[in-house]
Design a protein around this motif. Structure first.
Motif, short mmCIF file in Angstrom:
data_model
loop_
_atom_site.label_atom_id
_atom_site.label_comp_id
_atom_site.label_asym_id
_atom_site.label_seq_id
_atom_site.Cartn_x
_atom_site.Cartn_y
_atom_site.Cartn_z
N ASP A 181 37.12 37.49 38.06
CA ASP A 181 37.05 38.91 38.43
C ASP A 181 36.99 39.09 39.94
OD1 ASP A 181 37.05 39.74 35.78
OD2 ASP A 181 34.85 39.62 35.63
N GLU A 182 36.72 38.01 40.67
CA GLU A 182 36.59 38.10 42.12
C GLU A 182 37.65 37.31 42.88
OE1 GLU A 182 32.70 36.95 43.32
OE2 GLU A 182 31.69 38.51 42.17
N ALA B 244 40.73 38.78 43.94
CA ALA B 244 41.39 39.18 42.70
C ALA B 244 41.89 40.62 42.82
CB ALA B 244 40.44 39.05 41.52
N ASP C 222 34.90 32.83 39.85
CA ASP C 222 34.82 34.03 39.02
C ASP C 222 36.20 34.70 39.02
OD1 ASP C 222 34.42 36.51 37.87
OD2 ASP C 222 32.48 36.84 38.83
N GLU D 263 41.36 34.81 42.94
CA GLU D 263 42.64 34.37 42.37
C GLU D 263 43.09 33.11 43.10
OE1 GLU D 263 47.25 36.00 42.02
OE2 GLU D 263 45.63 37.35 42.61
#
Length: 220
Positions: free
Chosen positions: A85-86, A126, A83, A88
């Motif tokens: 958004d969560e 992230a 994800d 990197e």
């Protein structure tokens, strides 16, 4: 890997078709586990395009899992996805594994191709932060190469027979369609991993699907 056999065939399968199956297996693994867009949650279009369209039921199941993941049909058992958004991605993915092939015993005109690869993803939360952890995915695939004169196949496409996976350092919420690494700062959230601690880098044993997502990694 170069395919060799008697009379330019392996168990009745033309060497060119065996080599194409080996190439297809490699391309599928790259498209499903190393493609940057797919890793960040995009649809695995390249990987799907490699699957033989004659495998109608298999393709329908895979696409259904991508559209609406469930615990029994989670795309992470075939594709590595996070994800954005969560998570990197921090570095290049580390890869270790091998491709092999052998004749299918008792069935002339078929060769099975086996892939066994481990992918190591270095990830961070992230939006910044100092913590970096790793999620480790091991996948084993079986594909077949068939003599087109005896079996109905699509030239240049892969025919997946078996896909098995283990995912280490995932928060055990199976069925949400992405790998969710457990960071030290948020280990109090979500389900607690269960099962014996295992070394995710140990490739001496086969994949244990019973541990899907909830096995405890002895190290990352």
């Amino acid at each position: 890997m170069e395919a060799k056999g008697e009379g330019n065939a392996v168990n009745g399968v033309p060497v060119a078709d065996v080599e194409a199956a080996l190439k297809g297996a490699k391309e599928f693994l790259i498209a499903s586990n190393l493609d940057r867009a797919v890793l960040m949650g995009a649809a695995p279009k390249k990987a799907l395009a490699l699957i033989d369209p004659l495998a109608v039921d298999h393709l329908a199941e895979v696409r259904a899992g991508l559209r609406r993941p469930t615990e029994k049909n989670d795309p992470t058992w075939t594709f590595s996805r996070f994800d954005p958004d969560e998570v990197e991605l921090m570095d290049d993915v580390r890869v270790r594994g091998r491709l092999t092939f052998e004749p299918v015993r008792g069935t002339a005109g078929k060769v099975v191709v086996r892939a066994d690869y481990t992918f190591v993803y270095a990830v961070a939360p992230a939006g910044g932060g100092d913590e970096v952890t790793r999620s480790i995915v091991r996948r084993t695939l079986e594909l077949d190469a068939a003599d087109p004169a005896r079996f109905r196949v699509t030239d240049g496409r892969v025919r997946l027979l078996v896909v098995k996976s283990e995912i280490f350092n995932d928060d055990c919420r199976n069925g949400d369609g992405v790998i969710r690494p457990r960071f030290f700062t948020d280990r109090s959230d979500g389900p607690t991993p269960t099962g014996e601690a295992r070394d995710p880098y140990d490739r001496s044993q086969g994949v244990r699907e019973a541990d899907r997502g909830c096995g405890t990694a002895s190290r990352t």
